[in-house]
Design a protein around this motif. Structure first.
Motif, PDB file in Angstrom:
ATOM      1  N   PRO A 140       0.818  -1.202   0.000  1.00 39.26           N
ATOM      2  CA  PRO A 140       0.000   0.000   0.000  1.00 39.26           C
ATOM      3  C   PRO A 140       0.850   1.250   0.000  1.00 39.26           C
ATOM      4  CG  PRO A 140       0.083  -0.945   2.193  1.00 39.26           C
ATOM      5  CD  PRO A 140       0.774  -1.922   1.270  1.00 39.26           C
ATOM      6  N   HIS A 141       0.280   2.337  -0.491  1.00 38.77           N
ATOM      7  CA  HIS A 141       0.975   3.606  -0.474  1.00 38.77           C
ATOM      8  C   HIS A 141       1.263   3.968   0.974  1.00 38.77           C
ATOM      9  CE1 HIS A 141       1.803   7.874  -0.982  1.00 38.77           C
ATOM     10  NE2 HIS A 141       1.879   7.658  -2.285  1.00 38.77           N
ATOM     11  N   PRO A 142       2.483   4.471   1.253  1.00 40.83           N
ATOM     12  CA  PRO A 142       2.861   4.715   2.649  1.00 40.83           C
ATOM     13  C   PRO A 142       1.968   5.731   3.351  1.00 40.83           C
ATOM     14  CG  PRO A 142       4.466   5.659   1.112  1.00 40.83           C
ATOM     15  CD  PRO A 142       3.578   4.752   0.328  1.00 40.83           C
ATOM     16  N   LYS A 143       1.291   6.612   2.577  1.00 40.13           N
ATOM     17  CA  LYS A 143       0.456   7.625   3.210  1.00 40.13           C
ATOM     18  C   LYS A 143      -1.017   7.233   3.226  1.00 40.13           C
ATOM     19  CE  LYS A 143       3.505  11.505   2.058  1.00 40.13           C
ATOM     20  NZ  LYS A 143       3.589  12.835   1.414  1.00 40.13           N
ATOM     21  N   MET A 144      -1.330   6.063   2.704  1.00 45.70           N
ATOM     22  CA  MET A 144      -2.721   5.647   2.624  1.00 45.70           C
ATOM     23  C   MET A 144      -3.007   4.535   3.625  1.00 45.70           C
ATOM     24  SD  MET A 144      -3.662   7.706   0.358  1.00 45.70           S
ATOM     25  CE  MET A 144      -3.154   8.635  -1.097  1.00 45.70           C
ATOM     26  N   SER A 167      -4.633  -4.395  -1.782  1.00 46.01           N
ATOM     27  CA  SER A 167      -4.511  -4.169  -3.218  1.00 46.01           C
ATOM     28  C   SER A 167      -4.095  -2.732  -3.516  1.00 46.01           C
ATOM     29  CB  SER A 167      -5.855  -4.450  -3.907  1.00 46.01           C
ATOM     30  OG  SER A 167      -6.749  -3.369  -3.713  1.00 46.01           O
ATOM     31  N   SER A 168      -3.928  -2.429  -4.782  1.00 51.08           N
ATOM     32  CA  SER A 168      -3.653  -1.052  -5.213  1.00 51.08           C
ATOM     33  C   SER A 168      -4.935  -0.375  -5.679  1.00 51.08           C
ATOM     34  CB  SER A 168      -2.632  -1.056  -6.356  1.00 51.08           C
ATOM     35  OG  SER A 168      -3.207  -1.635  -7.528  1.00 51.08           O
ATOM     36  N   TRP A 207      -8.965  -1.627  -1.255  1.00 50.03           N
ATOM     37  CA  TRP A 207      -9.565  -2.944  -1.079  1.00 50.03           C
ATOM     38  C   TRP A 207      -8.524  -3.944  -0.598  1.00 50.03           C
ATOM     39  CZ3 TRP A 207     -14.666  -4.077  -1.426  1.00 50.03           C
ATOM     40  CH2 TRP A 207     -15.498  -3.149  -2.074  1.00 50.03           C
ATOM     41  N   GLN A 208      -8.979  -4.904   0.190  1.00 54.30           N
ATOM     42  CA  GLN A 208      -8.111  -5.999   0.598  1.00 54.30           C
ATOM     43  C   GLN A 208      -8.576  -7.288  -0.066  1.00 54.30           C
ATOM     44  OE1 GLN A 208      -7.968  -5.761   5.032  1.00 54.30           O
ATOM     45  NE2 GLN A 208      -5.777  -5.634   4.669  1.00 54.30           N
ATOM     46  N   TYR A 209      -7.622  -8.073  -0.530  1.00 52.00           N
ATOM     47  CA  TYR A 209      -7.935  -9.334  -1.172  1.00 52.00           C
ATOM     48  C   TYR A 209      -8.267 -10.401  -0.125  1.00 52.00           C
ATOM     49  CZ  TYR A 209      -6.155  -7.428  -5.552  1.00 52.00           C
ATOM     50  OH  TYR A 209      -5.972  -6.679  -6.679  1.00 52.00           O
ATOM     51  N   ILE A 257      -3.348 -20.086  -6.239  1.00 48.40           N
ATOM     52  CA  ILE A 257      -4.653 -19.584  -6.684  1.00 48.40           C
ATOM     53  C   ILE A 257      -4.876 -18.169  -6.178  1.00 48.40           C
ATOM     54  CG2 ILE A 257      -7.142 -19.861  -6.315  1.00 48.40           C
ATOM     55  CD1 ILE A 257      -6.695 -22.907  -6.468  1.00 48.40           C
ATOM     56  N   ILE A 258      -4.521 -17.899  -4.925  1.00 50.51           N
ATOM     57  CA  ILE A 258      -4.671 -16.552  -4.381  1.00 50.51           C
ATOM     58  C   ILE A 258      -3.811 -15.566  -5.154  1.00 50.51           C
ATOM     59  CG2 ILE A 258      -4.019 -15.117  -2.398  1.00 50.51           C
ATOM     60  CD1 ILE A 258      -6.704 -16.325  -2.044  1.00 50.51           C
ATOM     61  N   ARG A 259      -2.578 -15.948  -5.456  1.00 51.55           N
ATOM     62  CA  ARG A 259      -1.690 -15.047  -6.199  1.00 51.55           C
ATOM     63  C   ARG A 259      -2.239 -14.765  -7.592  1.00 51.55           C
ATOM     64  NH1 ARG A 259       1.963 -18.650  -3.577  1.00 51.55           N
ATOM     65  NH2 ARG A 259       3.193 -17.599  -1.961  1.00 51.55           N
ATOM     66  N   ILE A 260      -2.788 -15.795  -8.239  1.00 50.39           N
ATOM     67  CA  ILE A 260      -3.380 -15.617  -9.564  1.00 50.39           C
ATOM     68  C   ILE A 260      -4.596 -14.704  -9.477  1.00 50.39           C
ATOM     69  CG2 ILE A 260      -4.616 -16.808 -11.420  1.00 50.39           C
ATOM     70  CD1 ILE A 260      -2.786 -19.239 -10.864  1.00 50.39           C
ATOM     71  N   HIS A 261      -5.450 -14.966  -8.492  1.00 46.22           N
ATOM     72  CA  HIS A 261      -6.649 -14.142  -8.297  1.00 46.22           C
ATOM     73  C   HIS A 261      -6.278 -12.675  -8.112  1.00 46.22           C
ATOM     74  CE1 HIS A 261      -9.451 -12.094  -5.511  1.00 46.22           C
ATOM     75  NE2 HIS A 261     -10.399 -12.705  -6.210  1.00 46.22           N
ATOM     76  N   ASN A 262      -5.294 -12.407  -7.251  1.00 39.92           N
ATOM     77  CA  ASN A 262      -4.892 -11.033  -6.982  1.00 39.92           C
ATOM     78  C   ASN A 262      -4.290 -10.374  -8.214  1.00 39.92           C
ATOM     79  OD1 ASN A 262      -5.714 -11.827  -4.466  1.00 39.92           O
ATOM     80  ND2 ASN A 262      -3.734 -11.549  -3.468  1.00 39.92           N
ATOM     81  N   ALA A 263      -3.444 -11.131  -8.941  1.00 40.52           N
ATOM     82  CA  ALA A 263      -2.820 -10.590 -10.147  1.00 40.52           C
ATOM     83  C   ALA A 263      -3.873 -10.259 -11.196  1.00 40.52           C
ATOM     84  CB  ALA A 263      -1.804 -11.589 -10.708  1.00 40.52           C
ATOM     85  N   ASN A 264      -4.893 -11.109 -11.319  1.00 43.86           N
ATOM     86  CA  ASN A 264      -5.962 -10.842 -12.278  1.00 43.86           C
ATOM     87  C   ASN A 264      -6.682  -9.536 -11.962  1.00 43.86           C
ATOM     88  OD1 ASN A 264      -5.534 -13.140 -13.802  1.00 43.86           O
ATOM     89  ND2 ASN A 264      -7.130 -14.343 -12.801  1.00 43.86           N
ATOM     90  N   ASN A 265      -6.962  -9.312 -10.679  1.00 45.67           N
ATOM     91  CA  ASN A 265      -7.674  -8.099 -10.297  1.00 45.67           C
ATOM     92  C   ASN A 265      -6.816  -6.854 -10.436  1.00 45.67           C
ATOM     93  OD1 ASN A 265     -10.520  -8.728  -9.196  1.00 45.67           O
ATOM     94  ND2 ASN A 265      -9.255 -10.352  -8.335  1.00 45.67           N
ATOM     95  N   GLU A 266      -5.527  -6.968 -10.141  1.00 45.99           N
ATOM     96  CA  GLU A 266      -4.630  -5.832 -10.365  1.00 45.99           C
ATOM     97  C   GLU A 266      -4.574  -5.482 -11.847  1.00 45.99           C
ATOM     98  OE1 GLU A 266      -2.980  -3.885  -8.167  1.00 45.99           O
ATOM     99  OE2 GLU A 266      -3.960  -4.968  -6.539  1.00 45.99           O
TER     100      GLU A 266
END
Length: 281
Positions: free
Chosen positions: A55-59, A101-102, A115-117, A147-156
């Protein structure tokens, strides 16, 4: 096995969805969608220390602005509370840590949150709710991590594609945020059906995302196609992301982009032809 398990899980779960599933989908958070993709769930308190998208350091990482009980949902995005409890007959324990997430989200006070995955445990529980049964698949703890890594990469990847469209409106809104989203795996988009008539495969999943364009809700349709081989960044899906043709502005955006793509292809072809001609002289 990661990418094959991921697409199989989604396809098998889609078969078990109720026929009236589409009625739960919302265009502006007016009704509660069923928990298709686990990313629909409310964000939890834990965050993965090995996050691939820091996450962004200020967010802030996203926290639900209202207190939930077991029956409540977040009124901003109609997302239910997270289920981090092990499922009955689960063959092995699964981590409950989550990655931030970003993707910025709409918040009650307007603060910058993301959002958090889902955790591996949340993903497992969500797949069970969709009708998937682990006993029908040869799946391991490592597969769940993949599967989690794939899911997160897809959403990014999907969010980056959304931002390309939103760049057309950068002057009116420089901070689009994801408001809500829902899975519609069995409800193929007209474009996906047309492609299938031409002999192409159907997508293994579909999401509709509602993006807040500084107060204006804009719906995006995302079709997920199996790209085959997973890359080093855990991306394997081919995404078709575009604004839904449910408003004049969205139709105009698609016409503009279609023209820009056509013009680029023509310019590129003319450039290649001119180089070939010059080289033969």
């Amino acid at each position: 096995m990661g990418n094959s398990a991921y697409s199989k899980v989604h396809m098998e779960a889609a078969k078990a969805m109720p026929a009236d599933h589409a009625k739960y989908m919302t265009n502006a958070g007016a009704a509660a969608p069923p928990p298709e993709c686990p990313m629909h769930q409310k964000q939890g308190d834990n965050q993965s220390s090995a996050s691939a998208v820091p996450p962004h350091p200020k967010m802030q990482a996203s926290e639900c602005p209202v207190k939930h009980d077991s029956a409540d949902v977040n009124p901003l995005n109609m997302m239910p509370p997270a289920n981090q409890n092990p499922a009955p007959d689960q063959p092995f324990p699964l981590p409950t840590d989550r990655q931030t997430s970003s993707i910025p989200k709409v918040t009650e006070d307007g603060s910058a949150q993301f959002w958090q995955y889902p955790s591996q445990q949340m993903f497992w529980n969500a797949m069970l709710r969709k009708g998937w049964r682990w006993k029908n698949e040869d799946i391991s703890q490592k597969d769940m991590g993949d599967i989690i890594r794939i899911h997160n990469a897809n959403n990014e990847q999907a969010w980056q594609e959304v931002l390309k469209w939103e760049a057309l409106h950068a002057k009116e809104c420089g901070n689009p945020r994801l408001k809500s989203f829902g899975g519609k795996a069995k409800d193929f988009s007209p474009r996906a059906r047309f492609r299938s008539w031409l002999g192409y495969e159907l997508p293994f999943d579909r999401h509709d995302w509602i993006v807040d364009r500084c107060g204006k809700d804009v719906r995006y349709v995302i079709d997920y196609y199996d790209g085959g081989v997973i890359d080093k960044d855990y991306r394997f899906a081919l995404l078709d992301v575009r604004p839904a043709m449910d408003s004049v502005d969205n139709v105009w955006d698609r016409m503009r982009v279609a023209y820009m793509r056509w013009r680029f292809e023509i310019t590129e072809k003319l450039g290649v032809n001119s180089k070939v001609t010059a080289g033969s002289e």
